[in-house]
Design a protein around this motif. Structure first.
Motif, PDB file in Angstrom:
ATOM      1  N   UNK A  42       0.853  -1.421  -0.021  1.00 48.45           N
ATOM      2  CA  UNK A  42      -0.038  -0.006   0.031  1.00 48.45           C
ATOM      3  C   UNK A  42       1.062   1.179   0.046  1.00 48.45           C
ATOM      4  N   UNK A  43       0.333   2.244  -0.736  1.00 49.75           N
ATOM      5  CA  UNK A  43       1.139   3.522  -0.638  1.00 49.75           C
ATOM      6  C   UNK A  43       1.598   3.969   0.644  1.00 49.75           C
ATOM      7  N   UNK A  44       0.514   3.844   1.647  1.00 48.41           N
ATOM      8  CA  UNK A  44       0.742   4.571   3.023  1.00 48.41           C
ATOM      9  C   UNK A  44       2.018   3.621   3.778  1.00 48.41           C
ATOM     10  N   UNK A  45       2.247   2.600   3.250  1.00 51.97           N
ATOM     11  CA  UNK A  45       3.233   1.675   3.683  1.00 51.97           C
ATOM     12  C   UNK A  45       4.528   1.964   3.267  1.00 51.97           C
ATOM     13  N   UNK A  46       4.705   2.776   2.263  1.00 50.68           N
ATOM     14  CA  UNK A  46       6.150   2.916   1.758  1.00 50.68           C
ATOM     15  C   UNK A  46       7.174   3.285   2.865  1.00 50.68           C
ATOM     16  N   UNK A  47       8.366   3.119   2.677  1.00 51.06           N
ATOM     17  CA  UNK A  47       9.230   3.292   3.588  1.00 51.06           C
ATOM     18  C   UNK A  47       9.331   2.175   4.745  1.00 51.06           C
ATOM     19  N   UNK A  48       8.575   1.252   4.840  1.00 52.69           N
ATOM     20  CA  UNK A  48       8.652   0.278   5.787  1.00 52.69           C
ATOM     21  C   UNK A  48       9.643  -0.763   5.190  1.00 52.69           C
ATOM     22  N   UNK A  49       9.983  -0.959   4.062  1.00 52.92           N
ATOM     23  CA  UNK A  49      10.939  -1.814   3.561  1.00 52.92           C
ATOM     24  C   UNK A  49      12.463  -1.466   3.701  1.00 52.92           C
ATOM     25  N   UNK A  50      12.705  -0.135   3.589  1.00 57.32           N
ATOM     26  CA  UNK A  50      14.190   0.236   4.056  1.00 57.32           C
ATOM     27  C   UNK A  50      14.255   0.240   5.775  1.00 57.32           C
ATOM     28  N   UNK A  51      13.324   0.492   6.397  1.00 59.47           N
ATOM     29  CA  UNK A  51      13.366   0.442   7.807  1.00 59.47           C
ATOM     30  C   UNK A  51      13.682  -0.972   8.385  1.00 59.47           C
ATOM     31  N   UNK A  52      12.736  -1.917   7.657  1.00 59.86           N
ATOM     32  CA  UNK A  52      12.768  -3.341   8.190  1.00 59.86           C
ATOM     33  C   UNK A  52      14.207  -3.826   7.559  1.00 59.86           C
ATOM     34  N   UNK A  53      14.614  -3.470   6.403  1.00 57.76           N
ATOM     35  CA  UNK A  53      16.020  -3.820   6.297  1.00 57.76           C
ATOM     36  C   UNK A  53      17.181  -3.504   7.234  1.00 57.76           C
ATOM     37  N   UNK A  54      17.194  -2.339   7.487  1.00 61.88           N
ATOM     38  CA  UNK A  54      18.171  -1.711   8.589  1.00 61.88           C
ATOM     39  C   UNK A  54      17.944  -2.369  10.023  1.00 61.88           C
ATOM     40  N   UNK A  55      16.661  -2.502  10.153  1.00 64.14           N
ATOM     41  CA  UNK A  55      16.430  -3.214  11.563  1.00 64.14           C
ATOM     42  C   UNK A  55      17.025  -4.542  11.528  1.00 64.14           C
ATOM     43  N   UNK A  56      17.002  -5.403  10.535  1.00 62.81           N
ATOM     44  CA  UNK A  56      17.559  -6.727  10.467  1.00 62.81           C
ATOM     45  C   UNK A  56      19.088  -6.547  10.687  1.00 62.81           C
ATOM     46  N   UNK A  57      19.943  -5.437  10.178  1.00 63.04           N
ATOM     47  CA  UNK A  57      21.307  -5.521  10.277  1.00 63.04           C
ATOM     48  C   UNK A  57      21.359  -5.074  11.561  1.00 63.04           C
ATOM     49  N   UNK A  58      20.788  -4.153  12.350  1.00 58.18           N
ATOM     50  CA  UNK A  58      20.716  -3.748  13.806  1.00 58.18           C
ATOM     51  C   UNK A  58      20.824  -4.923  14.692  1.00 58.18           C
ATOM     52  N   UNK A  59      19.874  -5.599  14.468  1.00 60.67           N
ATOM     53  CA  UNK A  59      19.684  -6.863  15.333  1.00 60.67           C
ATOM     54  C   UNK A  59      20.984  -7.899  15.386  1.00 60.67           C
ATOM     55  N   UNK A  60      21.525  -7.698  14.214  1.00 60.09           N
ATOM     56  CA  UNK A  60      22.752  -8.578  14.200  1.00 60.09           C
ATOM     57  C   UNK A  60      23.629  -8.025  13.246  1.00 60.09           C
ATOM     58  N   UNK A  61      24.790  -7.077  13.799  1.00 60.51           N
ATOM     59  CA  UNK A  61      25.617  -6.140  12.809  1.00 60.51           C
ATOM     60  C   UNK A  61      26.517  -7.155  12.023  1.00 60.51           C
ATOM     61  N   UNK A  62      26.553  -8.454  12.541  1.00 59.30           N
ATOM     62  CA  UNK A  62      27.935  -9.150  11.686  1.00 59.30           C
ATOM     63  C   UNK A  62      27.333  -9.489  10.553  1.00 59.30           C
ATOM     64  N   UNK A  63      25.846  -9.459  10.250  1.00 56.30           N
ATOM     65  CA  UNK A  63      25.356  -9.993   8.795  1.00 56.30           C
ATOM     66  C   UNK A  63      25.519  -8.742   7.932  1.00 56.30           C
ATOM     67  N   UNK A  64      26.130  -7.434   8.361  1.00 62.37           N
ATOM     68  CA  UNK A  64      26.248  -6.149   7.594  1.00 62.37           C
ATOM     69  C   UNK A  64      27.193  -6.306   6.468  1.00 62.37           C
TER      70      UNK A  64
END
Length: 766
Positions: A42-64
């Motif tokens: 949905x148009x209102x959910x744009x921006x969630x993809x980038x935020x979710x991707x960086x959250x995955x990295x922050x939870x385990x920075x060794x995957x960066x």
């Protein structure tokens, strides 16, 4: 320029995880589809993809490292296949990961550095962003970990002598435009983010990240973490200052050997290991995969005072200046009490000078009354007036640093809107240790309030530069819309109301797709999140979506787009009233007021013709042509009103001018008799004057704000707003120059027009 490399063997390669790598690849491709507008979300959910991707990295920075590999491949493919629209979003995503991710191999740094150098052959903004990141990468490879240290030290205001630069985010919201629920939700997120991190944890994060990146495999991270957690605050502060001093010394001497920097870190690390560590909690031996960036220091303000922006900036400098320059600035700060500031600078004709007294303090030097002074002594003892002391040249040149467009008084060769950070370098280098990132929330009306505060600030600085030499101010805008703003026009035959409440944000989204994906998505999401019921997960710092997106925006949004500010001079029907002057940024709306039917009915009593709406007006304007020539034209017509737009409706006709839509009443003849119709005329003008020839008054609404309506107006003059410092210097030069000379002295080096810079991720992508 060659990419510097470390002399160590480098960090051990990350453990390959096909599932994680495949998940990252899908997320990156989803981001690219979102940029193309083909994502099914949905148009209102744009921006969630980038935020979710960086959250995955922050939870385990060794995957960066895995994500960096994927992003480098996608960048090289985008450059090879000509997909320029992907380059800047991918590069921002990569650099945001690179600052936090530990153990990135030198080979990946080399590939990113080579890619940034290729961008130097492309036009703006690609070359500007490529040069910025190339410099950062070169510095990071010379002094591993310095980007993380500088960002955290500045954002958290960690005190140290080696890197005293500090920055703070000032978030302003107009309580008349945003509901209490939205303001409370934002304030709650800021408070949660602030309580989840402290000065101690931020310092420990810098120490761990620096020693890990600098010592590579020679650093036992788990042991280091146990030791630091057991240390008291004073020991942590001392170790932090040692680490920062070693990094900044290596950063200043770019030709220094990496081994020297590593030896300094080795001494700090050895000192920590050899000290006794009693009472160490064994549970801390698990350690962590890295140190994600803490949220920046954000202060939330309800905009209730017209001078609130200036006051907050002064209070931000006060404690910092006292700590860094306590002796030299204490008297200056005392003289800048908020309540004692003089009135604002009004126009070019008024100049403010200080008076230097010539009183020696000796009683016999005082002049005697004229009747007691001998004729021969009168001329010698006569007391002369005070000497007018102008502001020094250094203070005047300091205004160049925050000039709105960095160009001289002469108009630019092109009419297109200016973007990118090309501010003039000052002749006298003045060191600014602090950065204020001013972020406003709301629709276009809050931007109108921002430009008024900015204009007032520039007027204060033109009289006496206080903030300018010490503080760099950047502006950010997050659109938030809860309800449609009230329309200024109620006329039946007025122009159709097709105004967007967030018109400037829509323009920024068109010229910068990454702004559209990450910032414009908050327009409806913030009110939606504010009305959601509170859950335990919302109190977790890992789920603070609004603050995380704002932090990403202020950290990477470094390319300003400049918007021309316009001045409107209003003449009233009551000649006893002085003309009013105001400024606007987005829109000026003019509607003819209803006529008084009492007098008209007497004149038209026996006539059967229908009264023609509107009034006869005269327009005098300078027409803007693509050849950059200005042609003055005059038009007389019958109109019900007009709308002046300062924001272009599309990026194709992106000219710095007023787009004027005039509602003209045209008489027509048909079988039933004479009638009339409404025709919209479009004009592109540099400046414009409107006068009612029938002495009929009209209503003027500025920037769609019902709080800024002027009634009983019979004439208006609209022109680009002049920079206050330019006005002051021109006034001073006029007193010593010959008539007819323009832009002499310092005025020719100062920006002539006042432009408001709003930061985005890319500026304007051509």
């Amino acid at each position: 320029m060659a990419m510097p490399t470390t002399t160590s063997s480098g960090s051990s390669p990350a453990v390959e995880n096909p599932e994680v790598e495949s998940d990252f690849l899908r997320s990156v491709h989803a981001l690219l589809r979102e940029l193309d507008g083909h994502h099914p979300a949905f148009q209102s959910e744009r921006g969630m993809l980038r935020w979710t991707l960086h959250k995955k990295i922050e939870r385990n920075l060794s995957n960066g490292v895995l994500l960096v590999k994927i992003l480098v491949k996608e960048l090289e493919r985008a450059e090879r296949c000509g997909y320029r629209q992907y380059i800047i979003p991918l590069l921002h995503t990569l650099m945001y990961t690179l600052v936090q991710a530990p153990g990135v191999p030198d080979a990946l740094y080399e590939r990113v550095y080579d890619f940034c150098k290729k961008l130097l052959t492309l036009p703006k903004p690609y070359c500007t962003i490529g040069l910025h990141y190339a410099r950062q990468l070169k510095l990071e490879r010379t002094v591993p970990g310095i980007l993380y240290q500088r960002l955290v030290s500045a954002e958290q205001s960690l005190k140290n002598d080696s890197f005293p630069y500090q920055q703070k985010v000032f978030m302003f919201a107009d309580p008349d435009l945003l509901s209490e629920a939205v303001c409370r939700a934002i304030a709650t997120e800021i408070k949660t983010a602030r309580t989840s991190q402290g000065t101690r944890s931020c310092m420990i994060g810098v120490i761990e990240h620096t020693l890990r990146e600098g010592l590579k495999e020679h650093c036992d991270l788990r042991t280091l973490q146990k030791i630091l957690q057991a240390k008291p605050l004073d020991v942590i502060e001392h170790c932090f200052k040692q680490v920062v001093a070693a990094m900044e010394h290596a950063g200043r001497d770019m030709n220094a050997e990496y081994n020297q920097y590593a030896e300094e870190l080795e001494k700090i690390y050895s000192t920590l290991l050899t000290t006794e560590n009693k009472g160490v909690d064994e549970a801390a031996a698990e350690g962590s995969s890295g140190n994600p960036l803490p949220n920046p220091n954000i202060s939330f303000h309800l905009w209730t005072d017209e001078d609130q922006l200036w006051k907050e900036l002064v209070l931000f400098l006060r404690p910092q200046s006292q700590s860094c320059e306590e002796d030299s600035l204490s008297q200056v700060l005392d003289s800048f009490e908020i309540q004692e500031m003089g009135p604002d600078y009004d126009g070019c004709e008024q100049a403010r000078f200080s008076v230097l007294s010539t009183d020696s303090g000796i009683e016999r030097d005082l002049p005697m009354p004229d009747d007691e002074v001998p004729e021969a002594e009168r001329s010698r003892l006569q007391r002369k007036g005070g000497i007018k002391k102008r502001v020094s040249t250094l203070d005047c040149l300091s205004l160049l640093q925050t000039g709105s467009n960095g160009q001289g008084a002469k108009p630019a060769g092109k009419l297109h809107r200016k973007c990118g950070s090309s501010v003039m370098e000052p002749i006298a280098q003045l060191k600014r240790l602090h950065t204020a990132q001013v972020l406003v929330l709301g629709d276009d009306r809050v931007l109108a309030r921002l430009v008024q505060a900015y204009y007032s600030l520039r007027k204060r600085e033109s009289r006496r530069a206080y903030l300018t030499p010490r503080l760099k101010v950047q502006f950010y805008y997050v659109p938030v819309m809860e309800e449609q703003p009230t329309s200024c026009s109620t006329e039946e035959y007025a122009l159709p109301n097709q105004t967007e409440p967030c018109e400037l944000a829509a323009y920024l989204g068109r010229v910068d797709p990454w702004y559209e994906s990450n910032v414009n998505t908050l327009c409806h999401m913030i009110p939606k999140l504010a009305t959601m019921p509170s859950t335990p997960s919302k109190s977790s710092v890992s789920e603070l979506f609004i603050i995380d997106v704002i932090a990403y925006y202020v950290r990477l949004g470094l390319q300003p787009v400049y918007f021309q500010v316009y001045t409107a001079k209003l003449f009233f029907k009551n000649q006893g009233l002085e003309p009013a002057e105001d400024i606007f940024l987005i829109e000026l709306h003019v509607t003819l007021e209803e006529s008084d039917p009492s007098r008209d009915n007497l004149l038209m009593k026996k006539k059967t013709t229908v009264e023609v709406p509107g009034a006869d007006v005269t327009l005098v304007y300078k027409k803007v042509l693509l050849s950059n020539r200005e042609k003055e034209e005059t038009a007389s017509l019958r109109s019900t009103g007009l709308v002046m737009k300062a924001i272009p409706s599309n990026e194709i006709e992106d000219l710095v001018c007023l787009n004027v839509n005039v509602a003209e009443i045209v008489k027509t003849a048909n079988l039933s008799g004479r009638s009339y119709s409404l025709v919209t005329n479009k004009i592109q003008a540099r400046n414009i004057k409107m006068q009612s020839t029938e002495h009929r008054s009209f209503t003027v609404c500025l920037d769609k704000d019902s709080r800024r309506i002027y009634k009983n107006v019979i004439g208006i003059e609209v022109s680009p707003c002049l920079e206050p410092s330019y006005c002051l210097q021109k006034t001073r030069a006029r007193q010593t120059s010959l008539p007819g000379d323009e832009d002499v002295g310092l005025a020719k080096y100062l920006p002539k027009s006042l432009l408001l810079p709003i930061n985005t991720f890319a500026g304007i992508i051509q």
